[in-house]
Design a protein around this motif. Structure first.
Motif, short mmCIF file in Angstrom:
data_model
loop_
_atom_site.label_atom_id
_atom_site.label_comp_id
_atom_site.label_asym_id
_atom_site.label_seq_id
_atom_site.Cartn_x
_atom_site.Cartn_y
_atom_site.Cartn_z
N TRP A 9 1.13 -3.47 5.17
CA TRP A 9 -0.29 -3.17 5.23
C TRP A 9 -1.10 -4.43 4.96
CZ3 TRP A 9 -2.50 1.71 6.17
CH2 TRP A 9 -1.57 2.76 6.28
N LEU A 10 -2.07 -4.72 5.85
CA LEU A 10 -2.98 -5.84 5.66
C LEU A 10 -4.10 -5.44 4.72
CD1 LEU A 10 -4.14 -8.68 6.46
CD2 LEU A 10 -5.46 -7.45 8.20
N TYR A 11 -4.26 -6.19 3.65
CA TYR A 11 -5.39 -5.99 2.74
C TYR A 11 -6.55 -6.84 3.23
CZ TYR A 11 -2.70 -3.20 -0.53
OH TYR A 11 -1.98 -2.17 -1.11
N THR A 12 -7.57 -6.16 3.77
CA THR A 12 -8.63 -6.86 4.49
C THR A 12 -9.56 -7.64 3.58
OG1 THR A 12 -10.16 -4.98 4.40
CG2 THR A 12 -8.60 -5.07 6.26
N ALA A 21 -7.38 1.68 -4.11
CA ALA A 21 -8.05 1.18 -5.30
C ALA A 21 -8.12 -0.34 -5.27
CB ALA A 21 -7.30 1.64 -6.55
N VAL A 22 -9.25 -0.86 -5.71
CA VAL A 22 -9.44 -2.30 -5.77
C VAL A 22 -8.44 -2.91 -6.74
CG1 VAL A 22 -11.07 -4.14 -6.38
CG2 VAL A 22 -11.87 -2.12 -5.14
N GLU A 23 -7.87 -4.03 -6.36
CA GLU A 23 -6.89 -4.79 -7.14
C GLU A 23 -5.54 -4.09 -7.22
OE1 GLU A 23 -8.55 -5.84 -10.91
OE2 GLU A 23 -9.99 -7.24 -10.04
N SER A 24 -5.32 -3.07 -6.42
CA SER A 24 -4.01 -2.44 -6.35
C SER A 24 -3.27 -2.98 -5.13
CB SER A 24 -4.15 -0.92 -6.23
OG SER A 24 -2.89 -0.32 -5.98
N ASP A 25 -1.98 -3.30 -5.29
CA ASP A 25 -1.18 -3.75 -4.14
C ASP A 25 -0.25 -2.65 -3.66
OD1 ASP A 25 0.67 -3.71 -6.16
OD2 ASP A 25 1.21 -5.83 -6.04
#
Length: 510
Positions: A387-390, A341-345
């Motif tokens: 995990w890399l958030y691209t 989900a977008v904006e989820s870390d």
């Protein structure tokens, strides 16, 4: 399997094969000649006091001297730091100050920018070309050093290169890559693209990008291939080189393919030697995709996705039957990916197939970087729980394929609905009178943002006709269609071919 060894194996396997040919001036180097020049430069670097782990900055086009410099650094255990040779003076200063090299090599293309900041650069400089400026040593002075093989032990976790991000969201970030990653990147890329021994490729993708450096150059030099470098891209020269050198594979940005397809030479030369095609860096339009398949008739064509931080991220599936240029595969060999989900870390916060999210990549892979150079806060922001958030927006199809839809930061929110620029651009680009299109959001009191389209025309299409084209499309919801059109002579793109949306956003305010 580290690059210094695989290069030496290529020399032993094919000593007289052409390793490098410069398409702009016709010069060539065999593997033996390339090895000798690399040995001499490696010795010269050591004679000037550089030790393993030291950095050498390189601001050069794709030319034989750049290749020799890269190979020499790898054999000597020195870190190559290539960066964009078309940077403005301030960009050159930033990269030198940030990377803190022991030596800086540049050529005539970057000369003007380097000269402007030469007094600010406290590092020895070397000029590649004729008539070196007073503040730099001529590269030719390095040719007299001993041609003995460097006596250096290279290990997997030793630094290999440091590349820089494109800087589209701030200052470019240094991305250190170790020897294990350099090796793993070319191997995984070669597996995916069906490369093998003695391929011949045109080196247009810049050597300051992981695609050009690892995916193309390192793979070719590790498997007795021939690298056809171009300091200045000329589509006519590139097309004619296919027949002249028997080019077997092409990996270019979509704009390069479009330029090659538009030359007169494409109808005049034999291009049947090309059997593998890959494209990356930016979306390929449906029309260019279809023309590429029709013209080259390849055995395999693939849309490639990767980042400087983690290269070769997604599998390279053959698109000839799928006929959708936006599709790529699931995670590549040795990699794990998710769409969250977008904006989820939270790396476990995955979305259902068909839902837009952000692509993330597990950094427990030999192709992954460990963190940004001297930027721990940026590293902490980009990597969560390994995990890399691209930053790339994506969706997973029911067939477990990945479609990259743009950058998460580029998302347009209009009336509470999310709109990705590429899905609008894809529809506009199907119009026969549209040569190029770029879409951004623009503030609007009623809707929050509206979609503004910048269009480069190839015919006499009007705003009204384009609006109707979007209304009639089955691939675009009505709320996503542009509310304003700006007709332009061309779109701002970075060297990878990606649209520089921040420049369009500034123009939308005008």
């Amino acid at each position: 399997m580290l690059f210094p060894l695989t290069f030496e194996q290529s020399v032993a396997r094919t000593p007289d094969r052409t390793a490098i040919a410069h398409l702009n001036d016709g010069s060539e180097l065999t593997y033996t000649e390339l090895q000798t020049r690399a040995y001499r430069l490696a010795t010269a670097l050591r004679d000037r006091g550089l030790d393993p782990g030291d950095r050498v900055a390189i601001c050069m086009a794709n030319r034989p001297e750049h290749v020799v410099t890269f190979v020499a650094t790898q054999l000597a255990g020195i870190v190559a730091v290539p960066f964009n040779f078309r940077l403005a003076a301030s960009g050159v200063r930033y990269h030198i100050e940030d990377s803190d090299p022991e030596l800086f090599l540049f050529d005539e293309i970057s000369r003007e920018a380097v000269t402007s900041v030469a007094d600010d650069i406290d590092v020895p400089m070397v000029y590649v070309g004729d008539d070196a400026p007073d503040f730099a040593e001529p590269f030719a002075d390095f040719a007299d050093a001993s041609a003995e093989k460097p006596d250096v032990d290279i290990d997997y976790d030793d630094p290999s290169v440091m590349l820089y991000s494109s800087g589209t969201t701030g200052d470019p970030k240094g991305i250190p890559i170790d020897q294990d990653s350099t090796s793993s990147r070319w191997i995984i890329n070669s597996l995916g693209q069906h490369y093998y021994l003695e391929e011949t490729m045109i080196g247009i993708m810049p050597l300051y990008h992981t695609v050009g450096l690892h995916g193309i150059l390192c793979g070719l030099l590790s498997m007795s291939g021939t690298y056809l470098c171009m300091s200045e891209f000329d589509p006519e020269i590139a097309v004619r080189a296919i027949e002249d050198y028997g080019v077997t594979a092409l990996h270019e940005a979509p704009t390069i393919f479009a330029n090659m397809l538009d030359t007169d030479a494409i109808e005049e030369v034999d291009i049947s030697s090309v059997d593998t095609i890959g494209y990356s860096g930016a979306p390929m339009s449906q029309s260019v995709f279809e023309r590429t398949i029709e013209t080259f008739d390849p055995d395999h064509i693939a849309n490639l996705y990767g980042t400087t931080e983690v290269y070769g991220t997604l599998a390279y599936i053959d698109l000839q039957d799928i006929r959708d240029p936006t599709v790529t595969g699931p995670a590549n060999v040795g990699l794990e990916t998710r769409v969250v989900a977008v904006e989820s870390d939270d790396p476990a916060d995955t979305v259902e197939p068909g839902t837009q999210g952000e692509l993330i990549v597990n950094t427990d892979s030999p192709v992954a970087f460990d963190g940004y150079w001297n930027k721990p806060e940026a590293t902490e922001e980009a990597i969560h729980e390994g995990w890399l958030y691209t930053g790339d927006a994506a969706r997973r199809t029911e067939e477990n394929r990945i479609v990259i839809t743009g950058r998460v930061d580029d998302m347009i929110i209009s009336g509470g609905e999310n709109i990705h620029p590429t899905e609008v651009e894809d529809v506009l680009l199907t119009h026969p009178d549209v040569a190029d299109a770029g879409v951004v959001g623009h503030p609007d009191e009623e809707w929050g943002e509206i979609v503004v389209a910048f269009v480069e025309r190839s015919g006499d299409v009007t705003e009204t006709e384009l609006d109707q084209w979007c209304r009639d499309s089955d691939d675009l919801a009505d709320y996503k269609r542009p509310r304003e059109y700006r007709f332009v002579d061309g779109l701002p793109r970075n060297p990878s071919g990606k649209i520089e949306r921040y420049k369009l956003e500034s123009r939308a305010d005008e």
